[in-house]
Design a protein around this motif. Structure first.
Motif, PDB file in Angstrom:
ATOM      1  N   GLU A  43       0.810  -1.215   0.000  1.00  0.00           N
ATOM      2  CA  GLU A  43       0.000   0.000   0.000  1.00  0.00           C
ATOM      3  C   GLU A  43       0.850   1.275   0.000  1.00  0.00           C
ATOM      4  N   HIS A  44       2.138   1.158   0.360  1.00  0.00           N
ATOM      5  CA  HIS A  44       3.039   2.305   0.316  1.00  0.00           C
ATOM      6  C   HIS A  44       3.659   2.496  -1.064  1.00  0.00           C
ATOM      7  N   TRP A  45       3.675   1.451  -1.871  1.00  0.00           N
ATOM      8  CA  TRP A  45       4.385   1.500  -3.154  1.00  0.00           C
ATOM      9  C   TRP A  45       3.428   1.594  -4.344  1.00  0.00           C
ATOM     10  N   ASP A  46       2.267   1.015  -4.237  1.00  0.00           N
ATOM     11  CA  ASP A  46       1.336   1.014  -5.363  1.00  0.00           C
ATOM     12  C   ASP A  46       0.936   2.438  -5.753  1.00  0.00           C
ATOM     13  N   VAL A  47       0.590   2.608  -7.022  1.00  0.00           N
ATOM     14  CA  VAL A  47       0.043   3.883  -7.479  1.00  0.00           C
ATOM     15  C   VAL A  47      -1.291   4.108  -6.772  1.00  0.00           C
ATOM     16  N   PRO A  48      -1.507   5.263  -6.158  1.00  0.00           N
ATOM     17  CA  PRO A  48      -2.750   5.495  -5.402  1.00  0.00           C
ATOM     18  C   PRO A  48      -3.994   5.364  -6.276  1.00  0.00           C
ATOM     19  N   SER A  49      -5.075   5.019  -5.643  1.00  0.00           N
ATOM     20  CA  SER A  49      -6.322   4.767  -6.365  1.00  0.00           C
ATOM     21  C   SER A  49      -6.869   6.009  -7.049  1.00  0.00           C
ATOM     22  N   TRP A  50      -6.533   7.200  -6.555  1.00  0.00           N
ATOM     23  CA  TRP A  50      -7.083   8.428  -7.130  1.00  0.00           C
ATOM     24  C   TRP A  50      -6.302   8.917  -8.365  1.00  0.00           C
ATOM     25  N   ILE A  51      -5.235   8.224  -8.714  1.00  0.00           N
ATOM     26  CA  ILE A  51      -4.468   8.615  -9.899  1.00  0.00           C
ATOM     27  C   ILE A  51      -5.122   8.019 -11.152  1.00  0.00           C
ATOM     28  N   ASN A  52      -5.402   8.869 -12.127  1.00  0.00           N
ATOM     29  CA  ASN A  52      -5.994   8.450 -13.398  1.00  0.00           C
ATOM     30  C   ASN A  52      -4.883   7.946 -14.314  1.00  0.00           C
ATOM     31  N   ASN A  53      -4.907   6.677 -14.646  1.00  0.00           N
ATOM     32  CA  ASN A  53      -3.825   6.076 -15.415  1.00  0.00           C
ATOM     33  C   ASN A  53      -3.691   6.691 -16.809  1.00  0.00           C
ATOM     34  N   ASP A  54      -4.812   6.990 -17.452  1.00  0.00           N
ATOM     35  CA  ASP A  54      -4.751   7.604 -18.786  1.00  0.00           C
ATOM     36  C   ASP A  54      -4.070   8.966 -18.720  1.00  0.00           C
ATOM     37  N   LEU A  55      -4.403   9.733 -17.693  1.00  0.00           N
ATOM     38  CA  LEU A  55      -3.790  11.045 -17.527  1.00  0.00           C
ATOM     39  C   LEU A  55      -2.305  10.904 -17.202  1.00  0.00           C
ATOM     40  N   PHE A  56      -1.970   9.905 -16.397  1.00  0.00           N
ATOM     41  CA  PHE A  56      -0.561   9.669 -16.089  1.00  0.00           C
ATOM     42  C   PHE A  56       0.231   9.347 -17.355  1.00  0.00           C
ATOM     43  N   GLU A  57      -0.287   8.452 -18.184  1.00  0.00           N
ATOM     44  CA  GLU A  57       0.424   8.066 -19.401  1.00  0.00           C
ATOM     45  C   GLU A  57       0.589   9.260 -20.344  1.00  0.00           C
ATOM     46  N   GLU A  58      -0.433  10.100 -20.422  1.00  0.00           N
ATOM     47  CA  GLU A  58      -0.338  11.291 -21.257  1.00  0.00           C
ATOM     48  C   GLU A  58       0.718  12.255 -20.704  1.00  0.00           C
ATOM     49  N   SER A  59       0.705  12.409 -19.387  1.00  0.00           N
ATOM     50  CA  SER A  59       1.676  13.300 -18.742  1.00  0.00           C
ATOM     51  C   SER A  59       3.095  12.764 -18.890  1.00  0.00           C
ATOM     52  N   ALA A  60       3.253  11.445 -18.739  1.00  0.00           N
ATOM     53  CA  ALA A  60       4.567  10.831 -18.867  1.00  0.00           C
ATOM     54  C   ALA A  60       5.148  11.034 -20.260  1.00  0.00           C
ATOM     55  N   GLU A  61       4.292  10.985 -21.259  1.00  0.00           N
ATOM     56  CA  GLU A  61       4.739  11.200 -22.633  1.00  0.00           C
ATOM     57  C   GLU A  61       5.213  12.639 -22.827  1.00  0.00           C
ATOM     58  N   ILE A  62       4.506  13.574 -22.226  1.00  0.00           N
ATOM     59  CA  ILE A  62       4.913  14.985 -22.306  1.00  0.00           C
ATOM     60  C   ILE A  62       6.271  15.181 -21.631  1.00  0.00           C
ATOM     61  N   LEU A  63       6.462  14.570 -20.448  1.00  0.00           N
ATOM     62  CA  LEU A  63       7.746  14.670 -19.745  1.00  0.00           C
ATOM     63  C   LEU A  63       8.872  14.078 -20.581  1.00  0.00           C
ATOM     64  N   LYS A  64       8.590  12.971 -21.259  1.00  0.00           N
ATOM     65  CA  LYS A  64       9.591  12.342 -22.110  1.00  0.00           C
ATOM     66  C   LYS A  64       9.976  13.271 -23.259  1.00  0.00           C
ATOM     67  N   GLU A  65       8.972  13.895 -23.865  1.00  0.00           N
ATOM     68  CA  GLU A  65       9.235  14.825 -24.962  1.00  0.00           C
ATOM     69  C   GLU A  65      10.043  16.029 -24.491  1.00  0.00           C
ATOM     70  N   GLN A  66       9.860  16.410 -23.240  1.00  0.00           N
ATOM     71  CA  GLN A  66      10.614  17.529 -22.678  1.00  0.00           C
ATOM     72  C   GLN A  66      11.978  17.097 -22.150  1.00  0.00           C
ATOM     73  N   GLU A  67      12.302  15.819 -22.336  1.00  0.00           N
ATOM     74  CA  GLU A  67      13.587  15.239 -21.902  1.00  0.00           C
ATOM     75  C   GLU A  67      13.787  15.357 -20.393  1.00  0.00           C
ATOM     76  N   ILE A  68      12.690  15.178 -19.652  1.00  0.00           N
ATOM     77  CA  ILE A  68      12.771  15.121 -18.196  1.00  0.00           C
ATOM     78  C   ILE A  68      13.173  13.702 -17.804  1.00  0.00           C
ATOM     79  N   GLN A  69      14.326  13.573 -17.189  1.00  0.00           N
ATOM     80  CA  GLN A  69      14.897  12.259 -16.887  1.00  0.00           C
ATOM     81  C   GLN A  69      13.945  11.409 -16.038  1.00  0.00           C
ATOM     82  N   TYR A  70      13.738  10.186 -16.473  1.00  0.00           N
ATOM     83  CA  TYR A  70      12.917   9.185 -15.775  1.00  0.00           C
ATOM     84  C   TYR A  70      11.425   9.552 -15.713  1.00  0.00           C
ATOM     85  N   GLY A  71      11.018  10.611 -16.397  1.00  0.00           N
ATOM     86  CA  GLY A  71       9.647  11.082 -16.289  1.00  0.00           C
ATOM     87  C   GLY A  71       8.603  10.093 -16.759  1.00  0.00           C
ATOM     88  N   ASN A  72       8.998   9.165 -17.632  1.00  0.00           N
ATOM     89  CA  ASN A  72       8.034   8.197 -18.167  1.00  0.00           C
ATOM     90  C   ASN A  72       8.057   6.865 -17.427  1.00  0.00           C
TER      91      ASN A  72
END
Length: 323
Positions: free
Chosen positions: A100-129
């Motif tokens: 329960e300390h490591w899992d992604v919290p239940s209130w996080i929207n996975n689709d939004l996370f994946e979209e955000s991770a892609e943006i971080l990757k495009e911005q070359e933010i290390q480990y963002g994806n």
């Protein structure tokens, strides 16, 4: 006085310092206190962890024998346990992080996370994806000190794999923290990538609007909002300088993280979702909390020579925090 490889003095803090000879094996009254060396590490990082341990044992812990506490989201292998314990005479403890300390919290929207991770990757933010990196940042920010194994432990020294310690340190850094009422010890300040934390400061201001009582009278707010050294960082991070304590090295009193102020602050940030929708790291989160909620005189700079791979760019280091 300690020295670096070039025999240049590194300096020691003033006041009473507890020396290695007081920790001799035969001394039943050794002044060791309630503290541990703490590492979040994976089984496959054993080489880098052993290297860090060898350096820190050689320069400091072989004189004081503080225990090591290792944390992993999966069970440690026998190889990891055998190889790390072989490096030190101190006790090594191996713990698994609760699901329960490591899992992604239940209130996080996975689709939004994946979209955000892609943006971080495009911005070359290390480990963002990488989901695991976001989980690590969240755990280091507000969950590690809640692990059942640490409930009776007060101080910790965070040690990462692949760190080099160059200076001999001949005094007990934990006793120094306790004796001089210090909350947090650091070695260097760095600037974060503002694209990774654009809403961290605005969310902090929202929290302060509800809880103005948590701000310390002698805080370091000016350091947090400085716009003179890197004005473009302040603009992109919406009012935060992005300057932070490099938490890959930190010596700290967990009672600060256990305080109501920090607990409420972390819970607010956690619900805001920035650990996943952006890439909020534990370093800026810790630094903002310390800069706002703690008395600045309780934050201490340690003159300990270290380096880590990948090494921080020297241009990112500043004089920044001063007390």
């Amino acid at each position: 006085m300690t020295s670096d490889p070039n025999n240049e003095p590194t300096g020691e803090p003033e006041g009473k310092l507890w020396r290695a000879d007081e920790y001799a094996a035969g001394n039943p009254d050794a002044p060791r206190i309630n503290a541990t060396l703490l590492s979040l590490v994976r089984n496959e990082e054993v080489e880098g962890m052993v290297q860090s341990m060898m350096d820190l044992e050689r320069t400091w812990n072989s004189k004081f024998n503080y225990p090591w506490s290792f944390f992993n989201d999966v069970p440690f292998t026998e190889e990891f346990k055998t190889r790390t314990q072989a490096v030190t005479k101190a006790k090594c403890n191996y713990y698994q992080i609760p699901k329960e300390h490591w899992d992604v919290p239940s209130w996080i929207n996975n689709d939004l996370f994946e979209e955000s991770a892609e943006i971080l990757k495009e911005q070359e933010i290390q480990y963002g994806n990488l989901v695991s990196y976001h989980q690590m940042c969240r755990w280091n920010s507000g969950l590690f000190y809640r692990h059942p194994a640490l409930q009776q432990t007060r101080y910790y020294w965070r040690v990462e794999p692949k760190v080099h310690f160059f200076c001999d340190v001949d005094y007990d850094v934990f006793r120094y923290m306790a004796d001089h009422n210090k909350t947090y010890g650091f070695t260097v300040n760095l600037y974060d990538a503002p694209q990774s934390i654009p809403t961290l400061w605005p969310e902090t201001l929202k929290f302060l609007a509800v809880h103005p009582e948590y701000e310390s009278e002698n805080n370091a707010r000016e350091w947090l909002v400085d716009s003179t050294r890197r004005p473009e960082h302040n603009i992109k991070a919406n009012g935060y300088s992005t300057c932070h304590f490099w938490s890959n090295f930190e010596i700290a009193d967990m009672d600060f993280w256990r305080s109501k102020a920090y607990g409420d602050y972390f819970d607010h940030l956690d619900r805001a979702g920035g650990f996943f929708y952006e890439r909020w790291g534990d370093a800026p989160v810790h630094s903002i909390a310390l800069g706002l909620f703690e008395d600045a005189s309780k934050i201490h700079w340690y003159a300990i020579c270290i380096a880590q791979y990948p090494q921080a760019k020297i241009t990112d280091q500043i004089e920044g925090f001063a007390i």
